[in-house]
Design an enzyme around this catalytic site. Sequence first.
Site, PDB file in Angstrom:
ATOM      1  N   HIS A  78      99.883  72.798  56.251  1.00 48.43           N
ATOM      2  CA  HIS A  78     100.667  71.954  57.162  1.00 48.43           C
ATOM      3  C   HIS A  78     102.141  72.307  57.219  1.00 48.43           C
ATOM      4  O   HIS A  78     102.918  71.528  57.784  1.00 48.43           O
ATOM      5  CB  HIS A  78     100.565  70.478  56.751  1.00 48.43           C
ATOM      6  N   LYS A 123     110.227  59.558  63.731  1.00 49.44           N
ATOM      7  CA  LYS A 123     109.559  60.502  62.843  1.00 49.44           C
ATOM      8  C   LYS A 123     110.370  60.520  61.555  1.00 49.44           C
ATOM      9  O   LYS A 123     111.458  59.933  61.516  1.00 49.44           O
ATOM     10  CB  LYS A 123     109.506  61.908  63.453  1.00 49.44           C
ATOM     11  N   ARG A 124     109.861  61.144  60.484  1.00 45.25           N
ATOM     12  CA  ARG A 124     110.667  61.245  59.281  1.00 45.25           C
ATOM     13  C   ARG A 124     112.012  61.897  59.620  1.00 45.25           C
ATOM     14  O   ARG A 124     112.103  62.731  60.529  1.00 45.25           O
ATOM     15  CB  ARG A 124     109.939  62.077  58.213  1.00 45.25           C
ATOM     16  N   LYS A 155     114.068  68.544  62.080  1.00 46.07           N
ATOM     17  CA  LYS A 155     113.628  67.752  63.239  1.00 46.07           C
ATOM     18  C   LYS A 155     114.807  67.415  64.160  1.00 46.07           C
ATOM     19  O   LYS A 155     114.635  66.947  65.268  1.00 46.07           O
ATOM     20  CB  LYS A 155     112.929  66.478  62.779  1.00 46.07           C
ATOM     21  N   THR A 176     102.423  65.153  65.624  1.00 50.68           N
ATOM     22  CA  THR A 176     101.345  64.355  66.198  1.00 50.68           C
ATOM     23  C   THR A 176     101.946  63.181  66.967  1.00 50.68           C
ATOM     24  O   THR A 176     101.316  62.645  67.876  1.00 50.68           O
ATOM     25  CB  THR A 176     100.392  63.823  65.093  1.00 50.68           C
ATOM     26  N   LYS A 221     101.060  61.155  70.611  1.00 52.32           N
ATOM     27  CA  LYS A 221     100.969  59.692  70.807  1.00 52.32           C
ATOM     28  C   LYS A 221     101.853  59.249  71.976  1.00 52.32           C
ATOM     29  O   LYS A 221     101.456  58.413  72.793  1.00 52.32           O
ATOM     30  CB  LYS A 221     101.369  58.961  69.524  1.00 52.32           C
TER      31      LYS A 221
HETATM   32  C1  F58 Z   1     103.189  67.332  58.616  1.00 60.03           C
HETATM   33  N1  F58 Z   1     103.446  67.466  57.228  1.00 60.03           N
HETATM   34  C2  F58 Z   1     103.880  68.390  59.464  1.00 60.03           C
HETATM   35  N2  F58 Z   1     103.800  66.596  55.121  1.00 60.03           N
HETATM   36  O1  F58 Z   1     105.254  68.380  59.200  1.00 60.03           O
HETATM   37  C3  F58 Z   1     103.611  68.075  60.926  1.00 60.03           C
HETATM   38  O2  F58 Z   1     104.154  69.074  61.740  1.00 60.03           O
HETATM   39  C4  F58 Z   1     102.107  67.983  61.165  1.00 60.03           C
HETATM   40  O3  F58 Z   1     101.849  67.526  62.455  1.00 60.03           O
HETATM   41  C5  F58 Z   1     101.473  67.027  60.181  1.00 60.03           C
HETATM   42  O4  F58 Z   1     101.791  67.393  58.850  1.00 60.03           O
HETATM   43  C6  F58 Z   1      99.972  66.979  60.305  1.00 60.03           C
HETATM   44  O5  F58 Z   1      99.452  68.269  60.301  1.00 60.03           O
HETATM   45  C7  F58 Z   1     103.620  66.377  56.464  1.00 60.03           C
HETATM   46  O6  F58 Z   1     103.569  65.258  56.940  1.00 60.03           O
HETATM   47  C8  F58 Z   1     104.042  65.651  54.197  1.00 60.03           C
HETATM   48  O7  F58 Z   1     104.298  64.499  54.479  1.00 60.03           O
HETATM   49  C9  F58 Z   1     103.963  66.102  52.760  1.00 60.03           C
HETATM   50  C10 F58 Z   1     103.541  64.966  51.864  1.00 60.03           C
HETATM   51  C11 F58 Z   1     103.541  65.362  50.405  1.00 60.03           C
HETATM   52  C12 F58 Z   1     104.851  65.965  49.966  1.00 60.03           C
HETATM   53  C13 F58 Z   1     105.275  67.089  50.867  1.00 60.03           C
HETATM   54  C14 F58 Z   1     105.272  66.709  52.346  1.00 60.03           C
END
Ligand code: F58
Length: 827
Positions: free
Chosen positions: A371, A563-564, A569, A671, A675
Amino acid sequence: MDSTKKTVADFPDSCRTGGEVAEIRRGILDHLHFTQARSTEHATLHDWYMAAAHAVRDRMLEDWLQSLHHLRRREEKAVSYLSAEFLMGPHLGNNLVNLGIMAPFRQAVTELGQDLDTLLRQEEEPGLGNGGLGRLAACYLDSLATLRIPAIGYGIRYEFGIFDQQLRNGWQVEVTDEWLRRGNPWEICRPEICYEVKFGGHTEYVHEADGRLRVRWLPYRVVKGVAYDTPVAGYRSGMTDLLRLWKSEAVESFDFQAFNVGDYYEAVDEKVISETISKVLYPNDEPTIGKKLRLTQQYFFVSCSLQDMVRIHLLRGGVIDTFAGSFAVQLNDTHPAIAVAELMRLLVDEHGLDWEAAWEITRAATAYTNHTLLPEALEKWPLPLFAELLPRHLEIIFEINRRFLDEVRQRFPGDEERVRRLSIIDEHGERHVRMAHLASVGSHAINGVAALHSELLKQTVLRDFHEFYPERFCNVTNGVTPRRWVVLSNPGLAGLITERLGGDDWVRNPEALRGLETFAKDHSFQAAWRKVKEGNKNFLASVIAERTGIKVDPSSLFDVQVKRIHEYKRQHLNVLHILTLYNRIKRDPQADITPRTFLFGGKAAPGYFMAKRIIKLITAVGEVVNGDADVAGRLKVVFFPDFNVKNGQLIYPAADLSEQISTAGKEASGTGNMKFSLNGALTIGTLDGANVEIREEVGAENFFLFGLDAAGVQDLRSSGYNPRHWYEGNARLREVIDRIAAGDFSSGDRDLFRPLVEHLLQSDDYLLLADYQDYVDAQDRVAAVYRDPGRWTEMAILNVARMGKFSSDRSIRDYCRDVWQTGPVAS
Ligand code: F58
């Protein structure tokens, strides 16, 4: 099933499962009385919510038991989705949608003198995830059940999920998320489904009587994982899959031992240590390296889950050799990658298989989804830490690596540099275990989450693996469930679409949304469409007023970035645009500006200094802009606190414009972008992640594109990017940055935003300055189109009509075909 055993279904008079209004009403009242022990007179809103939730759960159990029965008895391969995070969102509304009982349930609740929407707001959402990755897991469970694919989502039952975000004086403050405080009606604890998980200690090699060498792991500590099960109903599919989350507990015998020797406090200590494992979710973006508890969590849930799969497989009557025929084990990023070594340990040490056979099973069962391309986000664990916690796994990993590197040397003789690059062990400086390498070697399939991301994976972080195992690589573009994200959260739009298409088939088959294309220019349809959007915007405006005290104009363009918070971003690029408009107004208060409401939302990792400062910048700019008489209400800047699934359900349906403005090549997929578009917002975005495919689907003319593409970003960097040059060459940009630096948004304090400004001028790692002008120009095009409601609405309708590809049902079908080699079960 044993025909002599009766189930609830054999007693059709049971009013606990009926779907008629009167039956539902009775069910809710019964739970108020028997479960909540409350009279209607004294019941609180929360009591009513709990009673309603239990009444819904009753109606899920028959399908669930059937599905669990499939899991145990049938031949079909089940999907085991291993994920450290599941961001499920509130259950009540979603279950009503998927069971197809929203209308009678609403009626029953009304007849009881309550309001369903008020009860829905009572639910505390299980925030067991950080963001996209955890939410994706939740959308996938919805689709798996909808498509009738037997599946178990395995994860951790964190006692404290992602923190709640409050804003104080414009800064983020983290508040503990106590989601379990008032009980969780959706889960069922299964004390009998529990496994022991070992940690630390050392290994011993013993010669068995048959001459075999066997490894015994003598741990320092043993903890217990207990299963907590939550049913996940498919959309009118009759299938209910299983979310099984593990809670850590002390092993009783250990308590007793200590108690017997009189050390009661040591026993209590042991209990505290054991229970700590599933206490709290790690917020992302902090360097997790060296965080022993995080590796402990990962191994804890992976070990419980694999032991559970082996138990289920053997229950099916299988011999251990056929394990890969029972389960497709999907690794949601590298957090569960230790599964490769753990499955090997279970097969070799516990079930006595030889290495080669075990390896074949492990690889056939396991697949890995990546990811992220951000090198700093690729997990690696210091060897000493690994050895201390998982001594047996380190031995296994060394052996996997030895055999793998032998193959590499055979294929590329003399290429020791390649061997070093591919090795599971990173030998640069302090030695580390590279989890993405372990996952890649141990899987038969490796995928990225959008077409561009999967390509870049092959060219960058997994380049050597792609050269070595090209056949393992594939792409599965992410998707989102239209059930939660349209039917539940945007009932007005869902109703309008259903009415126009003459049925709700589009909910399962969103390609049917194409039927809306014909009406894109239809005046009466457009008017109805706008009315739905207006209603959603009015409602969001009232929530904004309630939560932030800011009054926004619902007829203004709602320009949303939720978003985060992360530098890649580029929420601060959005701020540069706001300030550009603000400066236009200040220069010419009569300037013809399209009124806009800029809405931001998102959490910053507690330890992420820059992200927290970006939040402060947004709120500080809001204070100045919102209160400036020259602006006369034409611009409003709002930071919506505590962005989560529940708030997302209010925000996406009310958006006009979706900000997807990451530096090209950085966002794996996104994602949220899906939405928004599915709810009729237009996108302003870069060619990054799934934006590329969204634009392809909706048509370039219905998407506001700007900025460098991934190749352009590369070129600019390699030719020596100098942000100062862009700053000096653009008077408007200079003006914006100078005003931030001068303290215009910090009451004259020039230090507050200095770190942000200096970073932009000195390195600007995410190329904000290079993309600035193109972004502002694209925003001007947005403003112009918004003034033409006919054109805007047509574009919005076409966006929705062409979003079918981004249903998570499509993603799951792709996984079934390309990765899992499995499919639906008949009813
Ligand atoms: C996200 N990753 C990607 N990681 O940033 C986003 O582009 C993608 O759409 C999504 O995954 C789904 O594929 C993400 O959310 C985390 O939150 C991790 C959680 C654990 C620690 C490191 C980051």
